[in-house]
Design an enzyme around this catalytic site. Structure first.
Site, PDB file in Angstrom:
ATOM      1  N   GLY A  71      -2.256   7.362   7.740  1.00  0.00           N
ATOM      2  CA  GLY A  71      -3.271   6.430   8.214  1.00  0.00           C
ATOM      3  C   GLY A  71      -2.731   5.427   9.217  1.00  0.00           C
ATOM      4  O   GLY A  71      -3.383   5.116  10.223  1.00  0.00           O
ATOM      5  N   THR A  72      -1.538   4.930   8.968  1.00  0.00           N
ATOM      6  CA  THR A  72      -0.983   3.902   9.851  1.00  0.00           C
ATOM      7  C   THR A  72      -0.785   4.460  11.261  1.00  0.00           C
ATOM      8  O   THR A  72      -1.172   3.823  12.252  1.00  0.00           O
ATOM      9  CB  THR A  72       0.359   3.390   9.271  1.00  0.00           C
ATOM     10  OG1 THR A  72       0.102   2.859   7.965  1.00  0.00           O
ATOM     11  CG2 THR A  72       0.983   2.327  10.150  1.00  0.00           C
ATOM     12  N   GLN A 186     -10.011   5.031   3.314  1.00  0.00           N
ATOM     13  CA  GLN A 186     -10.509   4.816   1.947  1.00  0.00           C
ATOM     14  C   GLN A 186     -11.872   5.464   1.694  1.00  0.00           C
ATOM     15  O   GLN A 186     -12.410   5.328   0.592  1.00  0.00           O
ATOM     16  CB  GLN A 186     -10.583   3.319   1.623  1.00  0.00           C
ATOM     17  CG  GLN A 186      -9.226   2.651   1.535  1.00  0.00           C
ATOM     18  CD  GLN A 186      -8.406   3.084   0.313  1.00  0.00           C
ATOM     19  OE1 GLN A 186      -8.913   3.743  -0.611  1.00  0.00           O
ATOM     20  NE2 GLN A 186      -7.130   2.729   0.299  1.00  0.00           N
ATOM     21  N   THR A 244       7.455  18.519  15.911  1.00  0.00           N
ATOM     22  CA  THR A 244       7.272  19.744  15.128  1.00  0.00           C
ATOM     23  C   THR A 244       6.304  19.478  13.991  1.00  0.00           C
ATOM     24  O   THR A 244       6.446  18.486  13.263  1.00  0.00           O
ATOM     25  CB  THR A 244       8.645  20.217  14.587  1.00  0.00           C
ATOM     26  OG1 THR A 244       9.495  20.419  15.714  1.00  0.00           O
ATOM     27  CG2 THR A 244       8.526  21.498  13.788  1.00  0.00           C
ATOM     28  N   CYS A 332       3.198 -10.133  -0.529  1.00  0.00           N
ATOM     29  CA  CYS A 332       4.358 -11.001  -0.681  1.00  0.00           C
ATOM     30  C   CYS A 332       4.931 -11.282   0.687  1.00  0.00           C
ATOM     31  O   CYS A 332       5.340 -10.353   1.372  1.00  0.00           O
ATOM     32  CB  CYS A 332       5.411 -10.301  -1.523  1.00  0.00           C
ATOM     33  SG  CYS A 332       5.616 -11.078  -3.101  1.00  0.00           S
TER      34      CYS A 332
HETATM   35  N1  PLP Z   1      -5.962   2.021   6.155  1.00  0.00           N
HETATM   36  C1  PLP Z   1      -6.383   1.740   4.919  1.00  0.00           C
HETATM   37  C2  PLP Z   1      -7.776   1.229   4.718  1.00  0.00           C
HETATM   38  C3  PLP Z   1      -5.536   1.901   3.826  1.00  0.00           C
HETATM   39  O1  PLP Z   1      -5.973   1.608   2.590  1.00  0.00           O
HETATM   40  C4  PLP Z   1      -4.223   2.372   4.059  1.00  0.00           C
HETATM   41  C5  PLP Z   1      -3.260   2.507   2.931  1.00  0.00           C
HETATM   42  O2  PLP Z   1      -3.338   1.791   1.954  1.00  0.00           O
HETATM   43  C6  PLP Z   1      -3.837   2.681   5.369  1.00  0.00           C
HETATM   44  C7  PLP Z   1      -4.728   2.487   6.390  1.00  0.00           C
HETATM   45  C8  PLP Z   1      -2.470   3.191   5.678  1.00  0.00           C
HETATM   46  O3  PLP Z   1      -2.390   4.584   5.402  1.00  0.00           O
HETATM   47  P1  PLP Z   1      -0.958   5.269   5.216  1.00  0.00           P
HETATM   48  O4  PLP Z   1      -0.417   4.783   3.914  1.00  0.00           O
HETATM   49  O5  PLP Z   1      -1.240   6.740   5.203  1.00  0.00           O
HETATM   50  O6  PLP Z   1      -0.120   4.887   6.378  1.00  0.00           O
END
Ligand code: PLP
Length: 399
Positions: A71-72, A186, A244, A332
Site C-alpha cells: 500500500g505504501t 482498508q 523483477t 509513538c
Molecule cells: N493505507 C492504509 C489505509 C493502511 O491501513 C495501510 C496499512 O496499515 C497502508 C496504507 C500501508 O500499506 P502497506 O502496509 O502495505 O504498506
C-alpha cells in the site's frame, strides 16, 4: 492460553489456500517472469492470471493493474507520479505550483507523501471531516482551483472503518478534470469496489490486509492516466514498475483477490453481525463507553470505542495479557504517545483519543471470539478505571 485476534486492520493471516497457491513459486516454478524460456513463461502465466483476479475484484481491466510492494508504495507512486507529471514542461500550463486535495484522516502513506511534496513547494489542502470521519463532497468541490492536479482520499479509514462518499467526489473530480486517487487498502476485499462507479483514476491495494502476504500490493492506473516514472529500471510491467516481479507474492495476491470476491457478500453479513454483537455488548457492559464514527457507513469489520478514564495503550497491554489482540491508533513519536491523528481530526479531545481502542474482526473471527472479548474487555476496563483517580472522582460526582 487462548488467543483471540481482533486486529485485522493491522494485518491478516495468510489464507491457507493462498499459501498453497504460492508454494510452487518458491520451489519448482522459480523462473523469472521476464525470461523467455519455459521456467520464465510459467511465472509469467501465473503473474498474468493474478493480474486478472485483482482486476476482477475492483472492476478494472488487467492491463490497468501494476503490482507493487504494498500500500505504501502504491500511494507514493500515485501521488508522486501525478504531481511529477504535472511538473514536466510539456504538461504544465500554469506557472504556479501544483495543488493536491487530501484529508486529515489519511494514512501516513498518503499524509507524509503530501507533506514531502509540500516541502518541495506543492500546495496541499487538507479538507476537514465531520464527527464520523466523513468528508463533505462540497468541501472538496469548493477547494478545487485551476492548479489542482490531484484529489487523494481514502476509501475506508483504517481506524474508524468510515467509508467516504467516493462516487460523489469522483463525479466532482471528473467534472473539474482533476485526477482522483483513492487508498483502498482498508476496503479492498471488505466491501464491493468498482473503479468505474467510484470514478477513480488510481487505487491502492495492499496484500496483507486481505489474507495475502506482506510486501505485495497493487496500483490500479486507469488507461490513459499519465504518471511520471516513479522507479527507474528494466521494462517489467510495461515499464510502469521496473524490478523483477515477486511471483510468489503476486500469485498470493491474485488468489486472495479471487477468494475475497467469492466470499465478500457472505463474509460481510457474518462479520457485521459479529461486530454488532461486540459493539452492543460493550456499550451495555462498559459504563460511559461510546462508538467513534458509528453513524457513518463503515467497513463491516471495524469498530472504534471510547472508554473514558483510561489510557488506550495500557488497555491494549492489559488485554494482550488476557489473550486479546487489538490496537490504538496512537503513534509513538520521540518517546511520547501521540493521540491518533484520525480521532483528533473528528474532534475528540486528546484524552478521549487516547482512551479509544480499535477492534477489527476478520474472516475467521467466531462468535466464541466475540464472547471471549465481551468477558475480558469490561473486566480490564473496570480494573484500569479503579486505578484512575480522575475517572473515580468524575463517576462519584455524577448524579
Ligand atoms: N493505507 C492504509 C489505509 C493502511 O491501513 C495501510 C496499512 O496499515 C497502508 C496504507 C500501508 O500499506 P502497506 O502496509 O502495505 O504498506
Amino acid at each position: 492460553m487462548k488467543r483471540v485476534y481482533l486486529d485485522h486492520n493491522a494485518t491478516t493471516p495468510v489464507e491457507p489456500e493462498v499459501l498453497d497457491a504460492m508454494l510452487p513459486y518458491f520451489s519448482n516454478e522459480f523462473g523469472n517472469a521476464a525470461s523467455i524460456h519455459t521456467f520464465g513463461q510459467k511465472g509469467r502465466g501465473a503473474v498474468e492470471t493474478a493480474r486478472e483476479s485483482v482486476a476482477a475484484l475492483i472492476g478494472a481491466r488487467p492491463q490497468e493493474i501494476v503490482f507493487t510492494s504494498g500500500g505504501t508504495e502504491s500511494d507514493n507512486h500515485a501521488i508522486f507520479g501525478i504531481v511529477g507529471q504535472s511538473l514536466l514542461p510539456a504538461s504544465s500550463s500554469q506557472s504556479s505550483a501544483p495543488h493536491i486535495i487530501t484529508a486529515a484522516i489519511e494514512h501516513e502513506a498518503v499524509l507524509n507523501t503530501c507533506q514531502a511534496l509540500e516541502k518541495a513547494g506543492v500546495a496541499v489542502t487538507y479538507v476537514p471531516v465531520d464527527r464520523e470521519g466523513r468528508v463533505d463532497p462540497d468541501s472538496v468541490r469548493r477547494t478545487i482551483r485551476p492548479e489542482t492536479v490531484l484529489i487523494t482520499l481514502m476509501h475506508a479509514n483504517n481506524e474508524l472503518g468510515t467509508v467516504q462518499p467516493l462516487e460523489e467526489i469522483g463525479f466532482i473530480a471528473k467534472q473539474a478534470d482533476v485526477y482522483f486517487h483513492t487508498d483502498a487498502v482498508q476496503s479492498a476485499g471488505k466491501i464491493p469496489i468498482d473503479v468505474n462507479s467510484l470514478g477513480v483514476d488510481l487505487l491502492s491495494i495492499s496484500g496483507h490486509k486481505l489474507y495475502a502476504p506482506k510486501g505485495i500490493g497493487a496500483l490500479y492506473i486507469r488507461g490513459g492516466t499519465h504518471l511520471r516514472q516513479f522507479l527507474y529500471g528494466g521494462h517489467h510491467q510495461r515499464g510502469f514498475r521496473p524490478g523483477t516481479e515477486n511471483v510468489p507474492g503476486i500469485v498470493g495476491l491474485g488468489k486472495a483477490a479471487e477468494l475475497a470476491r467469492a466470499s465478500l457478500a457472505q463474509d460481510n453479513e457474518r462479520i457485521s453481525a459479529l461486530r454488532e454483537d461486540l459493539e452492543q455488548g460493550l456499550l451495555a457492559r462498559v459504563p460511559d463507553s461510546k462508538v467513534n464514527g458509528g453513524a457513518a457507513p463503515r467497513t463491516p469489520n471495524t469498530t472504534n470505542l471510547l472508554f473514558p478514564g483510561l489510557e488506550g495503550e495500557a488497555l491494549v497491554i492489559a488485554l494482550d495479557l488476557k489473550g486479546l489482540a487489538c490496537s490504538t491508533g496512537a503513534a509513538c513519536s520521540s518517546g511520547a504517545v501521540e493521540p491518533s491523528h484520525v480521532l483528533t481530526a473528528i474532534g475528540l479531545p486528546p484524552e478521549e483519543a487516547r482512551a479509544s481502542l480499535r477492534f477489527s474482526l476478520g474472516r475467521h473471527t467466531s462468535a466464541e471470539d466475540i464472547e471471549f472479548a465481551l468477558q475480558v474487555i469490561p473486566a480490564a476496563v473496570a480494573q484500569l478505571r479503579e486505578l484512575s483517580p480522575t475517572y473515580r472522582r468524575e463517576a462519584a460526582a455524577r448524579p
